[in-house]
Motif scaffolding. Structure first.
Motif, PDB file in Angstrom:
ATOM      1  N   UNK A 121      10.375 -52.407  -2.526  1.00 11.22           N
ATOM      2  CA  UNK A 121      11.515 -52.715  -3.384  1.00 11.22           C
ATOM      3  C   UNK A 121      10.995 -53.258  -4.713  1.00 11.22           C
ATOM      4  N   UNK A 122      11.495 -52.691  -5.807  1.00 11.37           N
ATOM      5  CA  UNK A 122      11.069 -53.175  -7.112  1.00 11.37           C
ATOM      6  C   UNK A 122      11.157 -52.112  -8.177  1.00 11.37           C
ATOM      7  N   UNK A 123      10.776 -52.469  -9.392  1.00  9.41           N
ATOM      8  CA  UNK A 123      10.767 -51.545 -10.515  1.00  9.41           C
ATOM      9  C   UNK A 123       9.583 -50.592 -10.404  1.00  9.41           C
ATOM     10  N   UNK A 124       9.836 -49.300 -10.596  1.00  8.11           N
ATOM     11  CA  UNK A 124       8.800 -48.282 -10.405  1.00  8.11           C
ATOM     12  C   UNK A 124       7.582 -48.541 -11.293  1.00  8.11           C
ATOM     13  N   UNK A 125       7.790 -48.765 -12.590  1.00  6.41           N
ATOM     14  CA  UNK A 125       6.662 -48.947 -13.506  1.00  6.41           C
ATOM     15  C   UNK A 125       5.860 -50.198 -13.179  1.00  6.41           C
ATOM     16  N   UNK A 126       6.557 -51.283 -12.862  1.00  8.35           N
ATOM     17  CA  UNK A 126       5.860 -52.522 -12.532  1.00  8.35           C
ATOM     18  C   UNK A 126       5.069 -52.388 -11.243  1.00  8.35           C
ATOM     19  N   UNK A 127       5.652 -51.706 -10.259  1.00  7.73           N
ATOM     20  CA  UNK A 127       4.941 -51.498  -9.002  1.00  7.73           C
ATOM     21  C   UNK A 127       3.678 -50.667  -9.224  1.00  7.73           C
ATOM     22  N   UNK A 128       3.792 -49.621 -10.039  1.00 14.59           N
ATOM     23  CA  UNK A 128       2.635 -48.765 -10.297  1.00 14.59           C
ATOM     24  C   UNK A 128       1.518 -49.554 -10.968  1.00 14.59           C
ATOM     25  N   UNK A 129       1.853 -50.406 -11.931  1.00  8.46           N
ATOM     26  CA  UNK A 129       0.835 -51.215 -12.608  1.00  8.46           C
ATOM     27  C   UNK A 129       0.151 -52.171 -11.641  1.00  8.46           C
ATOM     28  N   UNK A 130       0.932 -52.794 -10.779  1.00  7.64           N
ATOM     29  CA  UNK A 130       0.355 -53.741  -9.809  1.00  7.64           C
ATOM     30  C   UNK A 130      -0.556 -53.029  -8.821  1.00  7.64           C
ATOM     31  N   UNK A 131      -0.137 -51.860  -8.364  1.00  5.02           N
ATOM     32  CA  UNK A 131      -0.929 -51.129  -7.381  1.00  5.02           C
ATOM     33  C   UNK A 131      -2.204 -50.548  -7.991  1.00  5.02           C
ATOM     34  N   UNK A 132      -2.151 -50.184  -9.256  1.00  8.22           N
ATOM     35  CA  UNK A 132      -3.340 -49.654  -9.925  1.00  8.22           C
ATOM     36  C   UNK A 132      -4.469 -50.686  -9.975  1.00  8.22           C
ATOM     37  N   UNK A 133      -4.121 -51.950  -9.962  1.00 12.73           N
ATOM     38  CA  UNK A 133      -5.131 -53.012 -10.012  1.00 12.73           C
ATOM     39  C   UNK A 133      -6.013 -53.034  -8.763  1.00 12.73           C
ATOM     40  N   UNK A 134      -5.554 -52.377  -7.688  1.00 11.90           N
ATOM     41  CA  UNK A 134      -6.361 -52.303  -6.462  1.00 11.90           C
ATOM     42  C   UNK A 134      -7.329 -51.120  -6.500  1.00 11.90           C
ATOM     43  N   UNK A 135      -7.276 -50.332  -7.559  1.00  7.92           N
ATOM     44  CA  UNK A 135      -8.172 -49.194  -7.776  1.00  7.92           C
ATOM     45  C   UNK A 135      -8.148 -48.181  -6.618  1.00  7.92           C
ATOM     46  N   UNK A 136      -6.981 -47.678  -6.286  1.00 11.59           N
ATOM     47  CA  UNK A 136      -6.925 -46.635  -5.255  1.00 11.59           C
ATOM     48  C   UNK A 136      -7.489 -45.322  -5.791  1.00 11.59           C
ATOM     49  N   UNK A 137      -8.000 -44.499  -4.893  1.00 16.60           N
ATOM     50  CA  UNK A 137      -8.485 -43.182  -5.313  1.00 16.60           C
ATOM     51  C   UNK A 137      -7.307 -42.202  -5.454  1.00 16.60           C
ATOM     52  N   UNK A 138      -6.166 -42.556  -4.845  1.00 13.57           N
ATOM     53  CA  UNK A 138      -4.945 -41.766  -4.999  1.00 13.57           C
ATOM     54  C   UNK A 138      -3.758 -42.714  -5.011  1.00 13.57           C
ATOM     55  N   UNK A 139      -2.835 -42.492  -5.934  1.00 15.13           N
ATOM     56  CA  UNK A 139      -1.603 -43.286  -6.003  1.00 15.13           C
ATOM     57  C   UNK A 139      -0.474 -42.370  -6.453  1.00 15.13           C
ATOM     58  N   UNK A 140       0.527 -42.170  -5.583  1.00 10.74           N
ATOM     59  CA  UNK A 140       1.674 -41.319  -5.901  1.00 10.74           C
ATOM     60  C   UNK A 140       2.959 -42.060  -5.553  1.00 10.74           C
ATOM     61  N   UNK A 141       3.930 -41.998  -6.449  1.00  9.96           N
ATOM     62  CA  UNK A 141       5.220 -42.632  -6.248  1.00  9.96           C
ATOM     63  C   UNK A 141       6.309 -41.561  -6.183  1.00  9.96           C
ATOM     64  N   UNK A 142       7.235 -41.736  -5.234  1.00  6.41           N
ATOM     65  CA  UNK A 142       8.275 -40.739  -4.997  1.00  6.41           C
ATOM     66  C   UNK A 142       9.636 -41.418  -4.857  1.00  6.41           C
TER      67      UNK A 142
END
Length: 294
Positions: free
Chosen positions: A254-275
Motif C-alpha cells: 500500500x502506498x504511492x507508486x513512485x515513492x515505493x519504487x524509489x524506496x525499493x530501488x535503494x535495496x539494489x534489486x537485479x529486477x524491479x517491476x511494478x504492476x
C-alpha cells in the motif's frame, strides 16, 4: 442515492449483517464482492425491501424502502425461485410482473428475448440454469427500475448472452440513470465494468472505491536479487501480501507508486517491476491482511 445506514440482520443466533453501511450515487454500477457467506445476498434482499433489517435504515432517494410499496416499485431484485413458482413461461412472467411494476415494458422484454434466442412461450421446466438467468435479467431490465439488484449477475451465461445483457445494463445506466448493484463469484465478470466496488466481509463493508483509486493505493511488485531475500526487508512497508521464493519476491504494498519504487530501488534489486493489481488480487490480499490482523 441509496443509503444503507448501520444495518444489522440476524437469523437465530447468527449475525449476517453487522452495522453495515453503504452509499451509492444514482446512475452508477456497484460491484459487491465478498466470500461465500459474507452476507451479499442478504444485503441485496434487505435493500430491495424483501426482508426487513433488525436495526438501521435503508433509503432510496431519501425515502425508506421498508413498508413503502411506492418505493419498492422502483427497485427490482433478480431472484429465481419465487418467480418460477408463480409462472410457467416468459409470457406469464412479464404479465405477472406488470401487476407490481407500472413501468413494465413488454416490448423491450420481447426484444431482449429475441436477441438472446429465447422463446417466451417455452416452459421454464425445460430451461437450463443459464437460460433462466438470461430471462430473469431481461425481465428485470424490462421493468425499467431506478435500482436493479442482481445476485450472481452473469452466472451460467455464455459470452454471447453476457455481452447482450451487459450492453443493455450499461445503456439503461447511461440513458435512464439506472443504478445497479451486482454480485458475482467470478470477479473478472465485474472488473472494468463497475464504477465502484464494495468489499463485504463478515457482515460489514470494509472498503468502497473505484478500481482505479484502489489500484493507485495498492501496488503489485515483483523483485529479484542475487542473494536470498530476508523477509525483514519489507518490515517498514505496509504489506498486504508477501511471497518469497529464495531470490524472488512477489508483494502487494500500500502506498504511492513512485515513492515505493524509489524506496525499493535503494535495496539494489537485479529486477524491479511494478504492476496494477487485478480486482481478484486486491480482494484476496485484503482478506489475507484482515485474517493476519485478527
Amino acid at each position: 442515492m441509496l443509503r444503507v445506514e448501520n444495518c444489522c440482520k440476524r437469523y437465530d443466533q447468527q449475525t449476517v449483517l453487522e452495522h453495515c453501511g453503504l452509499e451509492q450515487s444514482s446512475g452508477t454500477i456497484l460491484g459487491l464482492i465478498g466470500i461465500n457467506g459474507a452476507g451479499k445476498s442478504t444485503l441485496l434482499h434487505c435493500v430491495s425491501g424483501a426482508i426487513p433489517v433488525d436495526e438501521g435504515t435503508i433509503s432510496w432517494k431519501g425515502q425508506p424502502v421498508l413498508n413503502h410499496p411506492e418505493v419498492k416499485q422502483k427497485i427490482f431484485l433478480v431472484q429465481d425461485e419465487p418467480v418460477f413458482s408463480s409462472t410457467e413461461n416468459g409470457r406469464e412472467l412479464i404479465a405477472y410482473l406488470s401487476l407490481f411494476y407500472p413501468t413494465a415494458d413488454s416490448v423491450l422484454f420481447d426484444e431482449l428475448l429475441k436477441e438472446l434466442n429465447l422463446d417466451s412461450t417455452q416452459p421454464f421446466s425445460t430451461f437450463s440454469k443459464g437460460m433462466k438467468r438470461q430471462l430473469l435479467t431481461a425481465a428485470g431490465l424490462a421493468m425499467h427500475p431506478q435500482l436493479i439488484l442482481i445476485d450472481e449477475v452473469f452466472d451460467g451465461l455464455d459470452p454471447f448472452a453476457r455481452r447482450i445483457l451487459q450492453g443493455q445494463l450499461a445503456a439503461q445506466t447511461i440513458d435512464e440513470g439506472m443504478t445497479s448493484i451486482l454480485t458475482s463469484h467470478r470477479l473478472q465478470d465485474l472488473e472494468n465494468f463497475c464504477d465502484e466496488y464494495a468489499l463485504l466481509d463478515q457482515g460489514k463493508i470494509l472498503h468502497q472505491n473505484s478500481l482505479l483509486q484502489i489500484q493507485q493505493e495498492l501496488i503489485k511488485v515483483h523483485l529479484a536479487f542475487d542473494h536470498p531475500i530476508d523477509p525483514d526487508l519489507f518490515q517498514d512497508f505496509d504489506v498486504l501480501k508477501l511471497e518469497i521464493h529464495s531470490r524472488i519476491a512477489q508483494v502487494i504494498l500500500r502506498g504511492n507508486r513512485e515513492e515505493l519504487e524509489k524506496r525499493l530501488q535503494k535495496f539494489h534489486p537485479v529486477m524491479l517491476e511494478l504492476f496494477d493489481c487485478s480486482l481478484e488480487e486486491i480482494f484476496l490480499a485484503q482478506l489475507q491482511k484482515r485474517e493476519e490482523m485478527a
